[in-house]
Design an enzyme around this catalytic site. Structure first.
Site, PDB file in Angstrom:
ATOM      1  N   ARG A 106       0.876  -1.197   0.018  1.00 49.86           N
ATOM      2  CA  ARG A 106       0.075  -0.111  -0.026  1.00 49.86           C
ATOM      3  C   ARG A 106       0.818   1.284   0.084  1.00 49.86           C
ATOM      4  O   ARG A 106       0.338   2.377  -0.575  1.00 49.86           O
ATOM      5  CB  ARG A 106      -0.913   0.161   1.378  1.00 49.86           C
ATOM      6  CG  ARG A 106      -2.321  -0.651   0.986  1.00 49.86           C
ATOM      7  CD  ARG A 106      -2.773  -0.609   2.495  1.00 49.86           C
ATOM      8  NE  ARG A 106      -2.213  -1.074   3.484  1.00 49.86           N
ATOM      9  CZ  ARG A 106      -2.298  -1.240   4.781  1.00 49.86           C
ATOM     10  NH1 ARG A 106      -3.595  -0.662   5.019  1.00 49.86           N
ATOM     11  NH2 ARG A 106      -1.623  -1.705   5.596  1.00 49.86           N
TER      12      ARG A 106
ATOM     13  N   GLU B  38       1.397 -26.067  22.384  1.00 55.89           N
ATOM     14  CA  GLU B  38       2.222 -25.086  22.094  1.00 55.89           C
ATOM     15  C   GLU B  38       2.455 -24.300  23.476  1.00 55.89           C
ATOM     16  O   GLU B  38       1.570 -24.232  24.520  1.00 55.89           O
ATOM     17  CB  GLU B  38       1.610 -23.921  21.215  1.00 55.89           C
ATOM     18  CG  GLU B  38       1.603 -24.379  20.031  1.00 55.89           C
ATOM     19  CD  GLU B  38       1.226 -23.404  18.984  1.00 55.89           C
ATOM     20  OE1 GLU B  38       1.784 -22.321  18.464  1.00 55.89           O
ATOM     21  OE2 GLU B  38      -0.210 -23.053  18.860  1.00 55.89           O
TER      22      GLU B  38
ATOM     23  N   HIS C 256      -5.471 -27.215  10.488  1.00 58.50           N
ATOM     24  CA  HIS C 256      -4.169 -28.159  10.887  1.00 58.50           C
ATOM     25  C   HIS C 256      -4.847 -29.463  11.450  1.00 58.50           C
ATOM     26  O   HIS C 256      -4.260 -30.569  10.894  1.00 58.50           O
ATOM     27  CB  HIS C 256      -3.443 -27.577  11.909  1.00 58.50           C
ATOM     28  CG  HIS C 256      -2.918 -26.314  11.331  1.00 58.50           C
ATOM     29  ND1 HIS C 256      -2.699 -25.805  10.169  1.00 58.50           N
ATOM     30  CD2 HIS C 256      -2.641 -25.066  12.192  1.00 58.50           C
ATOM     31  CE1 HIS C 256      -2.181 -24.799  10.108  1.00 58.50           C
ATOM     32  NE2 HIS C 256      -2.431 -24.127  11.415  1.00 58.50           N
TER      33      HIS C 256
ATOM     34  N   LYS D 193      -2.737 -23.221  23.833  1.00 59.05           N
ATOM     35  CA  LYS D 193      -1.610 -22.432  23.951  1.00 59.05           C
ATOM     36  C   LYS D 193      -1.172 -22.649  25.636  1.00 59.05           C
ATOM     37  O   LYS D 193      -1.994 -22.920  26.337  1.00 59.05           O
ATOM     38  CB  LYS D 193      -1.991 -21.128  23.906  1.00 59.05           C
ATOM     39  CG  LYS D 193      -2.746 -20.691  22.368  1.00 59.05           C
ATOM     40  CD  LYS D 193      -1.455 -20.607  21.346  1.00 59.05           C
ATOM     41  CE  LYS D 193      -1.955 -20.116  19.973  1.00 59.05           C
ATOM     42  NZ  LYS D 193      -1.156 -20.244  19.035  1.00 59.05           N
TER      43      LYS D 193
HETATM   44  C1  BG6 Z   1      -1.058 -21.125  12.880  1.00 60.03           C
HETATM   45  C2  BG6 Z   1      -1.815 -20.709  14.086  1.00 60.03           C
HETATM   46  O1  BG6 Z   1      -1.630 -21.485  11.952  1.00 60.03           O
HETATM   47  O2  BG6 Z   1      -0.057 -22.446  13.454  1.00 60.03           O
HETATM   48  C3  BG6 Z   1      -1.033 -20.216  15.349  1.00 60.03           C
HETATM   49  O3  BG6 Z   1      -2.522 -19.636  13.390  1.00 60.03           O
HETATM   50  C4  BG6 Z   1      -0.055 -21.429  15.743  1.00 60.03           C
HETATM   51  O4  BG6 Z   1      -1.811 -20.112  16.344  1.00 60.03           O
HETATM   52  C5  BG6 Z   1       0.645 -21.987  14.441  1.00 60.03           C
HETATM   53  O5  BG6 Z   1       0.851 -20.951  16.742  1.00 60.03           O
HETATM   54  C6  BG6 Z   1       1.396 -23.427  14.895  1.00 60.03           C
HETATM   55  O6  BG6 Z   1       2.186 -23.615  13.781  1.00 60.03           O
HETATM   56  P1  BG6 Z   1       3.546 -24.537  14.041  1.00 60.03           P
HETATM   57  O7  BG6 Z   1       3.992 -24.991  12.661  1.00 60.03           O
HETATM   58  O8  BG6 Z   1       4.356 -23.791  14.945  1.00 60.03           O
HETATM   59  O9  BG6 Z   1       3.052 -25.587  14.960  1.00 60.03           O
END
Ligand code: BG6
Length: 481
Positions: A45, A203, A227, A325
């Site tokens: 932009r 995570e 995922h 998380k």
């Molecule tokens: C992303 C999510 O698609 O995947 C995130 O938006 C997440 O919240 C991430 O942390 C995890 O990816 P990876 O490859 O670190 O397991």
């Protein structure tokens, strides 16, 4: 035939381009895998800044160009189109291939797609024209359908590359290969022999600075809709007719179609991390106090569920899925728990487990029984393990490199097809509706724990989750994390 490959990045000054796309281009270039004659055009932009391409290898950046594009202004796209034409006429290439990568916030997708189509950048006149978009693909079934419909006004499905970066992970690609090329696994891949399956994507990080986005999504839309349903469909699919993108993607969609409506009252647990002290006394803030998050937010940062696939292979076999998380460690794994073998040798044998460790300490682990030395009737359960890190340093875990190369090669296997995306929303939408109606409780959990304890109750028998550690072979609620 000699071709000119133009890689257009919308949102070139953003985080995604700098953190993922540029490094992937650099790596492909270094490995000599980037198609010859690749030219990057960055669109943004703002006015051109001197350092826009600073993270791109000089061999590519020296020829890269920046074009100021207001995504809602067709005239800017006409300028872009002119640039493409002038590159074509200057080059001696017989083919001109285009990749339009939407590395912008999803709110801009509609404008960009409409204007790409209006300015005919989508037309495959002199070579291919492909479009790449990143998740989220819509916010629900309706918006996903609209987006797909819009894309299809200018692109065929095989020109559209919807990125789910999990599919680019080497270990995710290995799921099908390990399953189908090992009779010892594949022959047992059904309800006769498998007792239950667990999929965990934990995570240790919180939501960092992504509060504004995350508070509207939560773990269900952020991780499960994409995922984890991708992982589930790979683990559970029926045999594809052949090793082709469409056969495999057909079978993945069939898994989603067979998922029974999730019993939200009994089979879902939602959690949100609260202010807490870590094991070493460190202070963790609460989710609600994060930037961009409302201070009475009811968005979940942990989601677990039990679901069933209504087909011959899996009827009545539960699939336990969880993501969160601020868990004790970052780990993604799939655990196939086999049924107990009735044996004349002992009644205290443990069941076999096959663990696909997707990250970290990528590998495979099989737990099996053997005779305890010196004891007539006693068994011990031991590990057979394989760690990718022991294989070679060629092990490439960078999904963006894999996915970019596939886009250049036109291989759609590792990308989400429109029907998959829509089916995934069909599963998630009814759950979101119940959440909206406040019908699914939200539990607090402390940072560094495995989420609300009540998630153990999803099992309703003596089984429970495997509590994985950072290293593949260990488990337990307390371990080196
Ligand atoms: C992303 C999510 O698609 O995947 C995130 O938006 C997440 O919240 C991430 O942390 C995890 O990816 P990876 O490859 O670190 O397991």
């Amino acid at each position: 035939m000699n071709s000119l490959n133009i890689f257009i990045i919308f949102g070139v000054t953003g985080d995604l381009a700098n953190r993922k796309i540029f490094p992937a281009i650099n790596a492909l270039l270094k490995r000599n895998e980037l198609p010859k004659n690749t030219f990057v055009i960055g669109c943004g932009r703002g006015d051109k800044k001197a350092n826009t391409f600073k993270n791109l290898d000089e061999k590519i950046s020296k020829n890269s160009e920046y074009i100021k594009v207001d995504t809602s202004n067709l005239d800017d796209f006409k300028i872009l189109k002119k640039k493409l034409n002038s590159l074509k006429s200057k080059s001696k290439a017989d083919k001109i291939n285009l990749i339009s990568y939407l590395s912008t916030p999803p709110q801009s997708y509609d404008d960009i797609i409409i204007n790409i189509i209006k300015s005919e950048i989508n037309k495959e006149v002199f070579g291919y024209s492909r479009i790449v978009i990143e998740k989220p693909f819509g916010q629900n079934l309706n918006s996903a359908k609209k987006l797909n419909k819009l894309l299809k006004t200018g692109f065929n499905e095989n020109q559209i590359f919807r990125i789910d970066h999990y599919l680019g992970k080497e270990t995710v690609q290995n799921i099908l290969v390990s399953r189908y090329s090992n009779l010892v696994f594949n022959a047992l891949w059904n309800r006769e022999h498998i007792s239950y399956v667990e999929i965990t994507a934990a995570e240790s990080i919180g939501i960092k600075k992504r509060g504004e986005y995350y508070d509207k999504s939560g773990a269900l839309k952020d991780m499960i809709q994409n995922h984890l349903l991708e992982l589930l469909s790979l683990i559970a699919m029926n045999d594809p007719k052949e090793n082709s993108p469409d056969s495999i993607r057909d079978e993945k969609v069939n898994v989603l179609k067979s998922i029974k409506k999730v019993d939200y009252k009994n089979n879902i647990v939602r959690g949100q991390y609260i202010k807490s002290k870590g094991r070493k006394g460190e202070q963790y803030n609460s989710y609600r106090s994060s930037e961009g998050v409302s201070n009475n937010s009811k968005t979940e940062t942990y989601f677990a569920c039990k679901l069933f696939i209504e087909n011959e292979r899996w009827k009545d076999i539960p699939f336990f899925i969880r993501t969160g998380k601020r868990m004790p460690t970052k780990v993604t794994e799939i655990v196939i728990n086999f049924k107990k073998n009735k044996t004349i040798f002992s009644d205290n044998d443990q069941s076999n487990m096959l663990i696909f460790r997707l990250q970290p300490d990528e590998g495979l682990l099989v737990k099996f029984n053997l005779k305890k030395p010196g004891k007539k009737n006693q068994l011990i359960n031991k590990n057979l393990e394989f760690h990718y890190k022991n294989l070679s340093n060629e092990f490439n875990t960078n999904s963006y490199e894999t996915l970019l190369l596939d886009i250049f090669n036109g291989d759609t296997m590792l990308f989400s097809r429109s029907d998959f995306v829509e089916m995934a929303w069909k599963i998630v939408d009814p759950i979101s509706d119940e959440i909206e109606k406040d019908n699914i409780k939200l539990y607090g959990y402390k940072s560094g724990t495995w989420g609300p304890k009540i998630a153990d109750n999803l099992f309703r028998n003596e089984n429970t989750w495997r509590y994985p550690c950072k290293n593949l072979v260990n488990d337990g609620e307390i371990c080196e994390l």
